[in-house]
Design a protein around this motif. Structure first.
Motif, mmCIF file in Angstrom:
data_model
loop_
_atom_site.group_PDB
_atom_site.id
_atom_site.type_symbol
_atom_site.label_atom_id
_atom_site.label_comp_id
_atom_site.label_asym_id
_atom_site.label_seq_id
_atom_site.Cartn_x
_atom_site.Cartn_y
_atom_site.Cartn_z
ATOM 1 N N ILE A 98 0.862 -1.191 0.000
ATOM 2 C CA ILE A 98 0.000 0.000 0.000
ATOM 3 C C ILE A 98 0.896 1.238 0.000
ATOM 4 O O ILE A 98 1.829 1.326 0.799
ATOM 5 N N ILE A 99 0.556 2.186 -0.861
ATOM 6 C CA ILE A 99 1.266 3.476 -0.830
ATOM 7 C C ILE A 99 0.232 4.578 -0.630
ATOM 8 O O ILE A 99 -0.738 4.673 -1.383
ATOM 9 N N GLU A 100 0.413 5.389 0.391
ATOM 10 C CA GLU A 100 -0.462 6.549 0.641
ATOM 11 C C GLU A 100 0.444 7.769 0.589
ATOM 12 O O GLU A 100 1.183 8.069 1.539
ATOM 13 N N PRO A 101 0.495 8.492 -0.535
ATOM 14 C CA PRO A 101 1.544 9.509 -0.732
ATOM 15 C C PRO A 101 1.365 10.795 0.060
ATOM 16 O O PRO A 101 2.309 11.575 0.183
ATOM 17 N N THR A 102 0.159 11.079 0.555
ATOM 18 C CA THR A 102 -0.060 12.251 1.422
ATOM 19 C C THR A 102 -0.983 11.768 2.541
ATOM 20 O O THR A 102 -2.158 12.106 2.577
ATOM 21 N N CYS A 103 -0.443 10.999 3.459
ATOM 22 C CA CYS A 103 -1.295 10.150 4.309
ATOM 23 C C CYS A 103 -2.030 10.880 5.406
ATOM 24 O O CYS A 103 -2.911 10.316 6.047
ATOM 25 N N GLY A 104 -1.708 12.150 5.661
ATOM 26 C CA GLY A 104 -2.430 12.906 6.685
ATOM 27 C C GLY A 104 -2.430 12.163 8.013
ATOM 28 O O GLY A 104 -1.399 11.698 8.487
ATOM 29 N N LYS A 105 -3.631 12.025 8.597
ATOM 30 C CA LYS A 105 -3.727 11.362 9.895
ATOM 31 C C LYS A 105 -3.801 9.845 9.759
ATOM 32 O O LYS A 105 -4.002 9.140 10.745
ATOM 33 N N GLY A 106 -3.753 9.354 8.527
ATOM 34 C CA GLY A 106 -3.595 7.915 8.314
ATOM 35 C C GLY A 106 -4.884 7.107 8.214
ATOM 36 O O GLY A 106 -4.852 5.878 8.315
ATOM 37 N N ASN A 107 -6.008 7.778 7.966
ATOM 38 C CA ASN A 107 -7.261 7.011 7.941
ATOM 39 C C ASN A 107 -7.320 5.988 6.813
ATOM 40 O O ASN A 107 -7.902 4.913 6.983
ATOM 41 N N PHE A 108 -6.734 6.301 5.677
ATOM 42 C CA PHE A 108 -6.726 5.296 4.594
ATOM 43 C C PHE A 108 -5.857 4.092 4.978
ATOM 44 O O PHE A 108 -6.177 2.959 4.626
ATOM 45 N N ILE A 109 -4.782 4.368 5.697
ATOM 46 C CA ILE A 109 -3.902 3.255 6.100
ATOM 47 C C ILE A 109 -4.659 2.343 7.063
ATOM 48 O O ILE A 109 -4.652 1.117 6.913
ATOM 49 N N ILE A 110 -5.373 2.940 8.007
ATOM 50 C CA ILE A 110 -6.146 2.140 8.957
ATOM 51 C C ILE A 110 -7.221 1.350 8.200
ATOM 52 O O ILE A 110 -7.418 0.152 8.440
ATOM 53 N N ALA A 111 -7.902 2.020 7.264
ATOM 54 C CA ALA A 111 -8.969 1.340 6.514
ATOM 55 C C ALA A 111 -8.392 0.156 5.736
ATOM 56 O O ALA A 111 -8.996 -0.921 5.678
ATOM 57 N N CYS A 112 -7.213 0.338 5.156
ATOM 58 C CA CYS A 112 -6.594 -0.758 4.387
ATOM 59 C C CYS A 112 -6.212 -1.908 5.316
ATOM 60 O O CYS A 112 -6.429 -3.085 4.988
ATOM 61 N N VAL A 125 3.466 8.802 3.227
ATOM 62 C CA VAL A 125 4.304 10.001 3.151
ATOM 63 C C VAL A 125 3.414 11.178 3.567
ATOM 64 O O VAL A 125 2.233 11.220 3.203
ATOM 65 N N GLU A 126 3.975 12.106 4.315
ATOM 66 C CA GLU A 126 3.193 13.270 4.756
ATOM 67 C C GLU A 126 4.149 14.411 5.090
ATOM 68 O O GLU A 126 5.214 14.193 5.666
ATOM 69 N N ILE A 127 3.726 15.633 4.733
ATOM 70 C CA ILE A 127 4.599 16.801 4.937
ATOM 71 C C ILE A 127 4.453 17.398 6.342
ATOM 72 O O ILE A 127 5.372 18.028 6.861
ATOM 73 N N PHE A 162 6.680 16.031 -3.279
ATOM 74 C CA PHE A 162 7.303 16.478 -4.530
ATOM 75 C C PHE A 162 8.769 16.067 -4.607
ATOM 76 O O PHE A 162 9.342 15.968 -5.679
ATOM 77 N N ASP A 163 9.386 15.860 -3.426
ATOM 78 C CA ASP A 163 10.805 15.476 -3.410
ATOM 79 C C ASP A 163 10.985 13.972 -3.243
ATOM 80 O O ASP A 163 12.103 13.478 -3.278
ATOM 81 N N PHE A 164 9.909 13.269 -2.981
ATOM 82 C CA PHE A 164 10.040 11.849 -2.663
ATOM 83 C C PHE A 164 10.203 11.041 -3.955
ATOM 84 O O PHE A 164 9.436 11.215 -4.903
ATOM 85 N N ASP A 165 11.215 10.185 -3.977
ATOM 86 C CA ASP A 165 11.457 9.407 -5.194
ATOM 87 C C ASP A 165 10.781 8.043 -5.072
ATOM 88 O O ASP A 165 11.273 7.152 -4.382
ATOM 89 N N PHE A 166 9.639 7.899 -5.732
ATOM 90 C CA PHE A 166 8.904 6.638 -5.668
ATOM 91 C C PHE A 166 9.479 5.585 -6.629
ATOM 92 O O PHE A 166 9.048 4.452 -6.627
ATOM 93 N N ARG A 167 10.420 6.018 -7.466
ATOM 94 C CA ARG A 167 10.901 5.086 -8.507
ATOM 95 C C ARG A 167 11.598 3.869 -7.914
ATOM 96 O O ARG A 167 11.460 2.765 -8.419
ATOM 97 N N ASN A 168 12.323 4.098 -6.770
ATOM 98 C CA ASN A 168 12.999 2.953 -6.132
ATOM 99 C C ASN A 168 11.991 1.895 -5.754
ATOM 100 O O ASN A 168 12.227 0.702 -5.933
ATOM 101 N N LEU A 231 2.399 9.796 -9.801
ATOM 102 C CA LEU A 231 2.313 8.409 -9.338
ATOM 103 C C LEU A 231 1.873 7.463 -10.447
ATOM 104 O O LEU A 231 2.383 6.338 -10.552
ATOM 105 N N ILE A 232 0.948 7.912 -11.280
ATOM 106 C CA ILE A 232 0.537 7.025 -12.383
ATOM 107 C C ILE A 232 1.735 6.789 -13.315
ATOM 108 O O ILE A 232 2.009 5.674 -13.736
ATOM 109 N N ASP A 233 2.469 7.860 -13.591
ATOM 110 C CA ASP A 233 3.658 7.720 -14.444
ATOM 111 C C ASP A 233 4.633 6.703 -13.865
ATOM 112 O O ASP A 233 5.223 5.895 -14.583
#
Ligand SMILES: C[S@@+](CC[C@H](N)C(=O)[O-])C[C@H]1O[C@@H](n2cnc3c(N)ncnc32)[C@H](O)[C@@H]1O
Length: 611
Positions: A98-112, A125-127, A162-168, A231-233
């Motif tokens: 699972i990747i949540e690129p702007t996860c905020g308080k993490g509700n999607f992570i908990i739901a997953c 990831v969260e700023i 914007f600085d996070f390299d998801f390619r790895n 992310l789609i790219d």
């Protein structure tokens, strides 16, 4: 409490008091946290651990939330996040990563965690640092309540996406099924520039618009759109799904760009949500889902998220045309071609306090409520979108100063020919220099845009770009002078009334309205743009409308507006708007050809008639 700037749930506080109170080393504490909830490096440094230990000794941990406009911060409520993950699960999504690129308080992570049973790894990831803690605490709480559940490897990174390299990651996941899920910020780069925010990608011209398009509206994009495209790219060659809550306008853009990007995504879906209910905001938004690593598709099916059994609409690319309602479009696609006349946008000056005037007795009054004494020479009546209410308009509420006849014209002539106007402009020169847009850089003083010969056409057919109103208006001269339109409007200019009226009748016909509805998007900031209007082939439209209908519409227009326009120039008009290859044929022959469907729309157009 200020340190973490977040509220720690009670079960989590109790857990810390019990497990960490006597732990002094960072590595032991982090080891305990992996065991408890799977999160790697729960504490980034000794300071984090010490601060936490101070906090857990205190009883007050209530923190007020800060203003987070620049971060487009609308946290998804846990119920919605769970409904979304359930929907994905029922539609054969069963991710291992699972990747949540702007996860905020993490509700999607908990739901997953709650829904998907095969998860091996989670990356959030969260700023905003306090949200990193919120997410960690929420995950920890989840596993305190469900201690026997399998704990995936979890990383919650404090990072600017914007600085996070998801390619790895995309390289590492090999054949694992992935789910990229979340709700990226709902804010545009132009809103951020108003807030002087730095929360924008370095390369902000993401669509490679050049010149004036990048400077004016077209360079404006949603931060969420940038994150989605990035992310789609990165992941379109990985197996799995992509599911983001996005503004409807962003989803439209993603599908639009798919033609050019040709990403390996299929089964594109837009599930409309009730944003008022879910987020207490009035923004049209939906869940956008697509399958990754598939043969590219260019059409998106729309559903009601709360009743998602049946598709309610389909939009996207049909051959080389982008449309908002594929079914409706198929019935009127014959008029999708090229306008014989060039649509124009109205005047742009970005200086309304000085350039927008109202008339009071002998004087004009400007936007600063100052009395202004001007020669009439450069003053023209002007209409804004909100003025386009009546079918025929010959009077304006507002006036403007037209300083140039064409873009870039030297304006020094004003001083000699219109001294009062010059004094007024000169007195207010600083207001012009405050104009932010760089289109005014290195241009003559008091420059305006959206100006040319066409602006001075006596008769105009106009429409507001902003309103979702599909009727066109006829604009007649005011005291012998052409009326101008502002840059929220689009128009065609004519120097003969008959041609303007014939065009109005065609554009306001049912066929034209149905066509326009099938290619415009209700949630677009501008329903109508030059591109949309240029698609309307007036010649093919004219061939579809029986003469009787034209006559009836003309009679009605004449009667209601005290006009006396006749049909005697109709054939000339048809000759003018017809493509070259038909020029020698009679109208009847043209209709016969049209009916035999031998016309290949778009391929036969003569040069566009410029005013
Ligand atoms: C609309 S909220 C959604 C949060 C979470 N995905 C959810 O669904 O509840 C957007 C989130 O993006 C975060 N954010 C904004 N700009 C960011 C950036 N440049 N990098 C990482 N996160 C960012 C905000 O702090 C906020 O938590």
């Amino acid at each position: 409490m200020k340190l973490f700037e977040t509220n720690i749930p009670f079960p989590v506080l109790d857990f810390f008091r019990l497990k960490l109170n006597r732990t002094t080393s960072l590595s032991t504490a982090n080891k305990k946290m992996v065991e408890a909830c799977g999160i790697k490096n729960f504490f980034d440094c000794e300071d984090d651990l010490t601060s936490l230990k101070n906090i857990i000794c205190s009883s007050d941990n209530f923190v007020k939330e800060s203003d987070r406009t620049e971060y487009g911060d609308f946290q998804t409520n846990i119920n919605l996040a769970i409904k979304i993950s359930d929907y994905l699960n029922q539609n054969s999504c069963n991710p291992e990563i699972i990747i949540e690129p702007t996860c905020g308080k993490g509700n999607f992570i908990i739901a997953c965690l709650n829904t998907f049973k095969q998860i091996e790894k989670i990356l959030g990831v969260e700023i905003h640092k306090p949200y990193i803690w919120d997410t960690k605490f929420n995950i920890l709480q989840y596993f305190i309540i469900n201690p026997n559940l399998k704990k995936p490897e979890i990383e919650i990174k404090h990072f600017n996406v914007f600085d996070f390299d998801f390619r790895n990651i995309s390289r590492d996941i090999s054949n694992k099924e992935i789910l990229i899920v979340g709700n990226p910020p709902w804010v545009t780069n132009s809103k951020l520039s108003v807030l002087n925010s730095s929360n924008i990608p370095i390369k902000s011209n993401i669509k490679n618009h050049n010149g004036i398009d990048a400077i004016t509206g077209k360079g404006n994009f949603d931060i969420g759109e940038y994150i989605t495209l990035k992310l789609i790219d990165t992941f379109h060659n990985s197996k799995g799904y992509f599911a983001f809550l996005l503004k409807n306008s962003v989803i439209k853009n993603i599908v639009y760009d798919q033609k050019q990007r040709n990403c390996r995504i299929s089964d594109l879906k837009k599930l409309i949500i009730d944003s008022k209910k879910e987020f207490d905001v009035s923004v049209d938004a939906s869940l956008f889902i697509c399958k990754l690593n598939e043969t590219p598709e260019f059409v998106c099916n729309e559903f009601d998220f709360y009743n998602a059994d049946k598709s309610i609409n389909q939009f996207g690319w049909i051959e080389y045309k982008f449309v908002s309602n594929i079914k409706a479009y198929k019935n009127c696609k014959d008029i999708d071609g090229c306008s014989p006349f060039e649509w124009r946008q109205g005047i742009k000056h970005d200086c309304s306090s000085i350039m927008e005037l109202e008339k009071m007795n002998e004087y004009f009054v400007n936007g600063l409520y100052e009395k202004v004494n001007l020669e009439e020479g450069l003053v023209y009546g002007v209409l804004k979108s909100s003025d386009l209410k009546r079918a025929v308009i010959y009077q304006t509420r507002k006036y403007t100063i037209i300083t140039q006849k064409k873009i870039g014209q030297d304006t020094s002539y004003i001083k000699n020919e219109y001294p009062k106007t010059f004094d007024y402009l000169y007195k207010n020169k600083t207001q012009f220099s405050l104009r932010k847009s760089s289109i005014y850089n290195n241009k003559p003083d008091y420059s305006i845009f959206g100006i040319g010969n066409y602006s001075f056409a006596l008769y105009k057919i106009a429409i507001s770009g902003m309103y979702k109103n599909y009727s066109f208006n006829l604009i007649l001269p005011q005291k012998g002078k052409p009326i101008m339109l502002d840059d929220t409007c689009y128009f065609l200019g004519f120097d003969n009334l008959e041609y303007a009226v014939y065009t109005l009748i065609l554009l306001n016909s049912e066929t034209s309205q149905r066509f326009l509805q099938s290619i415009t998007f209700a949630h677009a900031k501008r329903t109508f743009t030059k591109e949309i209007l240029m698609r309307l082939d007036l010649f093919n439209l004219a061939l579809q409308i029986p003469n009787k209908e034209i006559e009836e519409a003309l009679n009605k227009l004449n009667k209601e507006n005290n006009l006396n326009v006749k049909l005697h120039k109709w054939q000339d008009y048809i000759n003018l708007i017809q493509p070259n290859i038909h020029k020698q044929l009679t109208l009847l022959e043209q209709i016969a050809i049209y009916k035999k469907d031998k016309i290949q729309t778009g391929k036969r157009r003569h040069k566009i008639l410029k005013y």
